[in-house]
Structure formats: structure tokens, C-alpha cells
Design a protein around this motif. Structure first.
Motif, PDB file in Angstrom:
ATOM      1  N   ALA A  83     -51.444  24.754 -69.605  1.00  0.00           N
ATOM      2  CA  ALA A  83     -52.872  24.871 -69.910  1.00  0.00           C
ATOM      3  C   ALA A  83     -53.698  24.113 -68.861  1.00  0.00           C
ATOM      4  O   ALA A  83     -53.397  22.967 -68.516  1.00  0.00           O
ATOM      5  CB  ALA A  83     -53.190  24.321 -71.290  1.00  0.00           C
ATOM      6  N   GLN A  84     -54.753  24.767 -68.337  1.00  0.00           N
ATOM      7  CA  GLN A  84     -55.682  24.162 -67.383  1.00  0.00           C
ATOM      8  C   GLN A  84     -57.114  24.387 -67.877  1.00  0.00           C
ATOM      9  O   GLN A  84     -57.401  25.401 -68.528  1.00  0.00           O
ATOM     10  CB  GLN A  84     -55.492  24.767 -65.988  1.00  0.00           C
ATOM     11  CG  GLN A  84     -54.144  24.398 -65.354  1.00  0.00           C
ATOM     12  CD  GLN A  84     -53.946  25.105 -64.029  1.00  0.00           C
ATOM     13  OE1 GLN A  84     -53.750  26.327 -64.007  1.00  0.00           O
ATOM     14  NE2 GLN A  84     -53.997  24.345 -62.945  1.00  0.00           N
ATOM     15  N   ILE A  85     -57.994  23.451 -67.547  1.00  0.00           N
ATOM     16  CA  ILE A  85     -59.378  23.487 -68.039  1.00  0.00           C
ATOM     17  C   ILE A  85     -60.294  23.844 -66.874  1.00  0.00           C
ATOM     18  O   ILE A  85     -60.196  23.277 -65.772  1.00  0.00           O
ATOM     19  CB  ILE A  85     -59.786  22.135 -68.646  1.00  0.00           C
ATOM     20  CG1 ILE A  85     -58.906  21.828 -69.867  1.00  0.00           C
ATOM     21  CG2 ILE A  85     -61.256  22.132 -69.036  1.00  0.00           C
ATOM     22  CD1 ILE A  85     -59.151  20.453 -70.462  1.00  0.00           C
ATOM     23  N   LEU A  86     -61.209  24.777 -67.122  1.00  0.00           N
ATOM     24  CA  LEU A  86     -62.215  25.205 -66.144  1.00  0.00           C
ATOM     25  C   LEU A  86     -63.595  24.898 -66.708  1.00  0.00           C
ATOM     26  O   LEU A  86     -63.924  25.296 -67.830  1.00  0.00           O
ATOM     27  CB  LEU A  86     -62.082  26.697 -65.863  1.00  0.00           C
ATOM     28  CG  LEU A  86     -63.067  27.265 -64.838  1.00  0.00           C
ATOM     29  CD1 LEU A  86     -62.811  26.677 -63.459  1.00  0.00           C
ATOM     30  CD2 LEU A  86     -62.942  28.806 -64.776  1.00  0.00           C
ATOM     31  N   SER A  87     -64.412  24.198 -65.934  1.00  0.00           N
ATOM     32  CA  SER A  87     -65.754  23.824 -66.380  1.00  0.00           C
ATOM     33  C   SER A  87     -66.689  25.017 -66.290  1.00  0.00           C
ATOM     34  O   SER A  87     -66.681  25.763 -65.295  1.00  0.00           O
ATOM     35  CB  SER A  87     -66.302  22.670 -65.530  1.00  0.00           C
ATOM     36  OG  SER A  87     -67.635  22.379 -65.892  1.00  0.00           O
ATOM     37  N   LEU A  88     -67.517  25.180 -67.315  1.00  0.00           N
ATOM     38  CA  LEU A  88     -68.529  26.245 -67.352  1.00  0.00           C
ATOM     39  C   LEU A  88     -69.946  25.691 -67.180  1.00  0.00           C
ATOM     40  O   LEU A  88     -70.929  26.408 -67.423  1.00  0.00           O
ATOM     41  CB  LEU A  88     -68.438  26.996 -68.690  1.00  0.00           C
ATOM     42  CG  LEU A  88     -67.064  27.591 -69.040  1.00  0.00           C
ATOM     43  CD1 LEU A  88     -67.132  28.294 -70.380  1.00  0.00           C
ATOM     44  CD2 LEU A  88     -66.590  28.547 -67.957  1.00  0.00           C
ATOM     45  N   VAL A 118     -76.177  27.660 -60.409  1.00  0.00           N
ATOM     46  CA  VAL A 118     -75.037  28.568 -60.486  1.00  0.00           C
ATOM     47  C   VAL A 118     -74.029  28.007 -61.477  1.00  0.00           C
ATOM     48  O   VAL A 118     -73.973  26.793 -61.712  1.00  0.00           O
ATOM     49  CB  VAL A 118     -74.398  28.785 -59.108  1.00  0.00           C
ATOM     50  CG1 VAL A 118     -75.402  29.392 -58.143  1.00  0.00           C
ATOM     51  CG2 VAL A 118     -73.864  27.477 -58.546  1.00  0.00           C
ATOM     52  N   LYS A 119     -73.199  28.911 -62.026  1.00  0.00           N
ATOM     53  CA  LYS A 119     -72.159  28.527 -62.973  1.00  0.00           C
ATOM     54  C   LYS A 119     -71.121  29.638 -63.060  1.00  0.00           C
ATOM     55  O   LYS A 119     -71.344  30.766 -62.596  1.00  0.00           O
ATOM     56  CB  LYS A 119     -72.757  28.251 -64.352  1.00  0.00           C
ATOM     57  CG  LYS A 119     -73.391  29.463 -64.992  1.00  0.00           C
ATOM     58  CD  LYS A 119     -74.017  29.137 -66.328  1.00  0.00           C
ATOM     59  CE  LYS A 119     -72.950  28.856 -67.376  1.00  0.00           C
ATOM     60  NZ  LYS A 119     -72.139  30.038 -67.696  1.00  0.00           N
ATOM     61  N   VAL A 120     -69.985  29.364 -63.695  1.00  0.00           N
ATOM     62  CA  VAL A 120     -68.986  30.392 -63.961  1.00  0.00           C
ATOM     63  C   VAL A 120     -69.533  31.317 -65.039  1.00  0.00           C
ATOM     64  O   VAL A 120     -70.092  30.864 -66.051  1.00  0.00           O
ATOM     65  CB  VAL A 120     -67.654  29.742 -64.403  1.00  0.00           C
ATOM     66  CG1 VAL A 120     -66.623  30.816 -64.777  1.00  0.00           C
ATOM     67  CG2 VAL A 120     -67.103  28.850 -63.297  1.00  0.00           C
ATOM     68  N   ALA A 121     -69.388  32.610 -64.822  1.00  0.00           N
ATOM     69  CA  ALA A 121     -69.930  33.584 -65.773  1.00  0.00           C
ATOM     70  C   ALA A 121     -69.209  33.484 -67.116  1.00  0.00           C
ATOM     71  O   ALA A 121     -68.060  33.010 -67.214  1.00  0.00           O
ATOM     72  CB  ALA A 121     -69.812  34.990 -65.202  1.00  0.00           C
ATOM     73  N   ILE A 155     -64.266  34.775 -66.020  1.00  0.00           N
ATOM     74  CA  ILE A 155     -63.585  33.487 -66.106  1.00  0.00           C
ATOM     75  C   ILE A 155     -62.188  33.591 -65.495  1.00  0.00           C
ATOM     76  O   ILE A 155     -61.721  32.678 -64.799  1.00  0.00           O
ATOM     77  CB  ILE A 155     -63.503  33.031 -67.570  1.00  0.00           C
ATOM     78  CG1 ILE A 155     -64.931  32.741 -68.107  1.00  0.00           C
ATOM     79  CG2 ILE A 155     -62.642  31.784 -67.713  1.00  0.00           C
ATOM     80  CD1 ILE A 155     -64.968  32.412 -69.585  1.00  0.00           C
ATOM     81  N   ARG A 156     -61.522  34.732 -65.744  1.00  0.00           N
ATOM     82  CA  ARG A 156     -60.188  34.912 -65.157  1.00  0.00           C
ATOM     83  C   ARG A 156     -60.295  34.956 -63.636  1.00  0.00           C
ATOM     84  O   ARG A 156     -59.473  34.360 -62.923  1.00  0.00           O
ATOM     85  CB  ARG A 156     -59.574  36.208 -65.706  1.00  0.00           C
ATOM     86  CG  ARG A 156     -58.140  36.423 -65.233  1.00  0.00           C
ATOM     87  CD  ARG A 156     -57.524  37.648 -65.894  1.00  0.00           C
ATOM     88  NE  ARG A 156     -57.266  37.391 -67.317  1.00  0.00           N
ATOM     89  CZ  ARG A 156     -57.911  37.919 -68.315  1.00  0.00           C
ATOM     90  NH1 ARG A 156     -58.927  38.770 -68.079  1.00  0.00           N
ATOM     91  NH2 ARG A 156     -57.611  37.647 -69.582  1.00  0.00           N
ATOM     92  N   THR A 157     -61.330  35.627 -63.132  1.00  0.00           N
ATOM     93  CA  THR A 157     -61.524  35.679 -61.671  1.00  0.00           C
ATOM     94  C   THR A 157     -61.816  34.285 -61.113  1.00  0.00           C
ATOM     95  O   THR A 157     -61.275  33.887 -60.068  1.00  0.00           O
ATOM     96  CB  THR A 157     -62.685  36.626 -61.330  1.00  0.00           C
ATOM     97  OG1 THR A 157     -62.390  37.928 -61.849  1.00  0.00           O
ATOM     98  CG2 THR A 157     -62.892  36.705 -59.833  1.00  0.00           C
ATOM     99  N   GLY A 181     -66.365  35.226 -59.643  1.00  0.00           N
ATOM    100  CA  GLY A 181     -66.436  34.911 -61.057  1.00  0.00           C
ATOM    101  C   GLY A 181     -67.623  34.024 -61.416  1.00  0.00           C
ATOM    102  O   GLY A 181     -67.623  33.399 -62.481  1.00  0.00           O
ATOM    103  N   MET A 182     -68.642  33.937 -60.579  1.00  0.00           N
ATOM    104  CA  MET A 182     -69.805  33.066 -60.803  1.00  0.00           C
ATOM    105  C   MET A 182     -71.063  33.905 -60.885  1.00  0.00           C
ATOM    106  O   MET A 182     -71.091  35.065 -60.432  1.00  0.00           O
ATOM    107  CB  MET A 182     -69.926  32.017 -59.687  1.00  0.00           C
ATOM    108  CG  MET A 182     -68.682  31.154 -59.520  1.00  0.00           C
ATOM    109  SD  MET A 182     -68.900  29.863 -58.301  1.00  0.00           S
ATOM    110  CE  MET A 182     -69.964  28.758 -59.172  1.00  0.00           C
TER     111      MET A 182
END
Length: 471
Positions: A39-44, A72-75, A81-83, A143-144
């Protein structure tokens, strides 16, 4: 880390190892199987980027420096998010922000080269929208998404924008003046028309209002008359009942006031008694004791003063008596001394007078004996004093200026003339004495025994010479 993993609404969990595609959980929890899954965490969260492009040439060849601010942010979509997970998992937030910033700066530079300075300066929102639309495709491929993009500042180093602003300001001022004049004209015309219509409508409305007010006033007067009558009756009944109630309340208040005043009188009497006792204890008795003490002290001081005054009077009387005796003795001594001094001075005066009388008697006898010879001697004794008196003015003279004419007579000149004047003055003395006393000094001297005049001496010398010649 195996086990349950939970994240907040601003993060997404990317769980891999359980199938062909990673599982994505946003703002929730998931179970991670040990040794089989990861498991890895991605900030939104939103990232704020400062897009700064310096000295970029526009379509017209003018170099501009443009500063923009992008959010800007991750969509939010799962595919986005997968991208983004494929692009950015394992990278730091700063590295992700740098990648997005470089993408935006490149598109902003490209867009500046396709537009003129006027288009960019006059419509910043359109320029920002074009940059955002062009960059959105590349950002979506990562993915942003671009939440917002605005132009913060536009600058140039050669004053192009300032000159453009001056020209535009002049045009705007001109158009504003023309527009203001036209607007004032139209406003005046429309205001006059509206005023005319308003006056007509006002008159019609005022007439209707006056009629309505008349009807209303008539109906209201009738209603007020009936209401006032009922109200007067109610007010009279109310006032009567209020007066009775107020009278009862006032009676009760008076009873309460009487009781309160009786209590106050009792309290005041007790307070007066307490103050009397306190006054006796704190003021009167100490004052009486202090008065007795002061009277004793005053009596002692008075007696001491009397004793001191008696002693001082006796001392002063003794001193005065001694001083009187001393002054009396000194006065007697001074009187005795004055008497003795007077007797001595009288004796001295008497002796001096007798001596002077004896001297004068002897001088008179001598003058009788010598006659004119004594007078001549006395005259000769005074001649030096006469000469001194004659020369005294010359002794007091500081300076004598003698002017000689160079005459050849025997009178002389200069200092010899001054001495001759003194000699002539002394030579006049015998004539003066003869005029005053009748005594011829020259004849008296010549008649003295043994005195030979100058003429007689010459005759004797001549006779002696004749005798010698005859021999």
C-alpha cells in the motif's frame, strides 16, 4: 505495512499486488495482506505554483516578463489517480510540483509568442484561459488538473506597457468626456420629460389622495368620536379605581414609613449614645487630661519665668549700680584731671606772658640804648625774608619763556633781566620804609660811628694819593 490502512479525504491509498490493476481507495480504509500486497499513499491536496516567465518575446517582438499563479492537484477520477500513481508514486511533493511548474511555464512561453502585447495586457483573463486550456491536456496525461490559473503581473524593461497605458488613458479620458457630455445631454432631456410626466401624475395622484384623505378623515372623525367617548369612560373608571388603589397603597406606605422612622430614631439614639461614650473615651477625657497637663506646665513656666525675671532684674540692677559707680568715679577723675590741667596751662600761660613781657622790656631798653642802630639791625634781619617773598612767585613758576629782541641798550635781556627786576624791587625797600616811617635808612647807616660811605672812601683814597705824589 500490512494490516488495515486508513487515510483522510485529501489522500488516496494505492494497493498493489492483488490483481491486474491496483486498487484505489480515497478517504477510507483497506486491508493490506502481509507479504502479498503493498500500500502507498498519494496526496490529493492542492499545490500553489508561481509560474514566472522572464523576457519572453511576443508576436510583435516585445520582451515581456509574466508572472502567473496556478493551483494544481491530482484529479479526483479513479483513472486519473491511477495515472498520477504511475507518474508520481515514490516522488516527493516538491518534485511533483516542479514537474507541473515546468509544464505550465512551457505552455505560458508558447502562448506569449502567439499574442501581441495589447492582447495580453488588455485581456489577461483570455490569456490565462488560453494557457490553462493548452496546458490542461498535458496535465491530464499526468493525472493532474488545473484548478485555477491567473496572471498576477506583466512587466517589460523598455516602458512599452507604460506608453501603451498613457495612450490608452488619453483615449479613455477623451471617450469618457464625450460620453459624459452625451449622457448629460440625454439625461437632461429625459429628466425634463420625466419631470413633466411626473408633475402630471403627481397632480392626478394628489387629487386622488386628497379625496381619499377626506373620506378617511370623515370616517376616522366619527370613529374617533365614539372611541374617545368609550375611552373617556374607561379612563374615568380607571382613574377612580387607580386613585382608590393609590390611596390604599399610600396608607400602607405611610405605616411602613412610620415604622421605619421609629426604627431609625431608635438607631440614631443608640448611635448618639455610642458616639457620646466614644467622645468621652477618645476626646473629652484625653482633652481634660491634656488641659490639666498644659495648665500645670503653664503654671510651672509662669513661676520659672517670674524667678528668671527677678534674677535678671537683680542682675541688671547690680550691673547698673556698678556701672553708675564706675562712671561717677571716672567723671570725678576726669574733672580733677581737667582742673589740674587748667591750673598747669594757666601757670604756663602766666610764665610765658611774664617771659615775653621781660623780653619786650629788655628789647625796649636795648632799643633806647641803641636807637636807630637797633632799628637798622632789625631791618637787616628782615631783608632775607623780603627777598624770599619777592622771589616766591618765581619759585612757583614751572616755565618762563623769554623773547629777546636783541636790543643793544644796557637794559639787558633774557635771564639777567629777570634777576635785575628782583634786585630793583629790593632796592626800592629803603624808599618804602622812609615813606612809611619817616626814617632814612641810608642816612642812618651813613651816620653810624665807623661807617664810611663809598664817596668818603673815594675822597680818602684820592687824598692819600696826593700825599704820596707830593712826597
Amino acid at each position: 505495512m500490512p494490516g488495515f490502512r486508513t487515510v483522510g479525504p485529501n489522500q488516496a491509498i494505492i494497493r498493489s499486488g492483488g490483481g491486474d490493476q491496483p486498487k484505489i481507495v480515497v478517504g477510507g480504509r483497506t486491508f493490506v495482506m502481509p507479504f502479498l500486497q503493498r500500500a502507498q499513499i498519494l496526496s490529493l491536496e492542492v499545490m500553489t505554483l508561481t509560474v514566472n516567465t522572464a523576457r519572453v518575446y511576443t508576436k510583435a517582438g516585445v520582451a515581456l516578463s509574466v508572472d502567473g499563479v496556478a493551483q494544481v492537484k491530482v484529479a479526483r477520477g479513479e483513472e486519473a489517480i491511477r495515472t498520477a500513481a504511475q507518474q508520481f508514486l515514490g516522488k516527493t511533493p516538491q518534485l511533483i510540483a516542479d514537474i507541473a511548474l515546468q509544464t505550465l511555464e512551457g505552455h505560458q512561453r508558447a502562448m506569449l509568442g502567439t499574442m501581441t502585447v495589447e492582447d495580453i495586457y488588455q485581456d489577461r483573463d483570455a490569456f490565462a484561459t488560453q494557457v490553462r486550456e493548452v496546458a490542461s491536456t498535458d496535465m491530464a496525461n499526468m493525472g493532474m488538473e488545473i484548478v485555477s490559473f491567473t496572471i498576477r503581473d506583466i512587466q517589460d524593461e523598455h516602458g512599452y506597457l507604460e506608453a501603451l497605458g498613457v495612450r490608452r488613458t488619453s483615449e479613455v479620458k477623451r471617450d469618457a468626456s464625450i460620453g459624459q457630455a452625451e449622457a448629460d445631454r440625454d439625461a437632461t432631456i429625459r429628466s425634463a420629460q420625466a419631470q413633466q410626466a411626473s408633475e402630471a401624475a403627481k397632480y392626478t395622484a394628489d387629487t386622488a389622495v386628497a379625496e381619499s384623505e377626506r373620506d378617511f378623515s370623515t370616517q376616522k372623525a366619527e370613529y374617533d368620536q365614539e372611541v374617545n367617548a368609550r375611552k373617556a369612560e374607561a379612563e374615568l373608571a380607571y382613574q377612580l379605581q387607580e386613585a382608590k388603589t393609590r390611596q390604599d397603597i399610600r396608607g400602607e406606605e405611610l405605616q411602613v414609613e412610620v415604622i421605619e422612622r421609629q426604627k431609625q430614631i431608635q438607631i440614631q439614639e443608640q448611635e448618639i449614645m455610642r458616639r457620646e461614650r466614644e467622645l468621652d473615651a477618645t476626646v473629652r477625657r484625653p482633652a481634660e487630661a491634656e488641659r490639666d497637663r498644659l495648665e500645670l506646665v503653664a503654671e510651672g513656666n509662669r513661676r520659672q519665668t517670674r524667678v528668671d525675671a527677678e534674677a535678671e532684674r537683680y542682675r541688671l540692677e547690680t550691673i547698673a549700680e556698678g556701672e553708675r559707680a564706675r562712671i561717677l568715679a571716672e567723671a570725678q577723675a576726669d574733672a580733677e584731671a581737667i582742673r589740674l590741667r587748667g591750673e598747669a596751662e594757666a601757670y604756663a600761660i602766666k610764665a610765658k606772658g611774664l617771659a615775653e613781657a621781660e623780653t619786650m622790656s629788655r628789647k625796649a631798653d636795648a632799643w633806647k640804648e641803641y636807637g636807630q642802630a637797633a632799628l637798622v639791625e632789625q631791618l637787616f634781619n628782615t631783608l632775607p625774608e623780603v627777598a624770599h617773598a619777592v622771589a616766591q612767585p618765581l619759585a612757583k613758576t614751572e616755565k618762563i619763556v623769554v623773547i629777546s629782541t636783541g636790543g643793544g641798550d644796557d637794559a639787558g635781556a633774557g635771564a639777567s633781566k629777570v634777576t635785575r627786576d628782583v634786585t630793583n624791587t629790593i632796592a626800592q625797600l629803603p624808599a618804602l620804609v622812609e615813606a612809611l616811617t619817616g626814617i632814612d635808612i641810608i642816612s642812618t647807616i651813613q651816620n653810624l660811628p665807623g661807617m664810611i660811605s663809598t664817596h668818603g672812601a673815594d675822597d680818602q683814597q684820592n687824598g692819600a694819593a696826593d700825599d704820596v705824589d707830593s712826597e
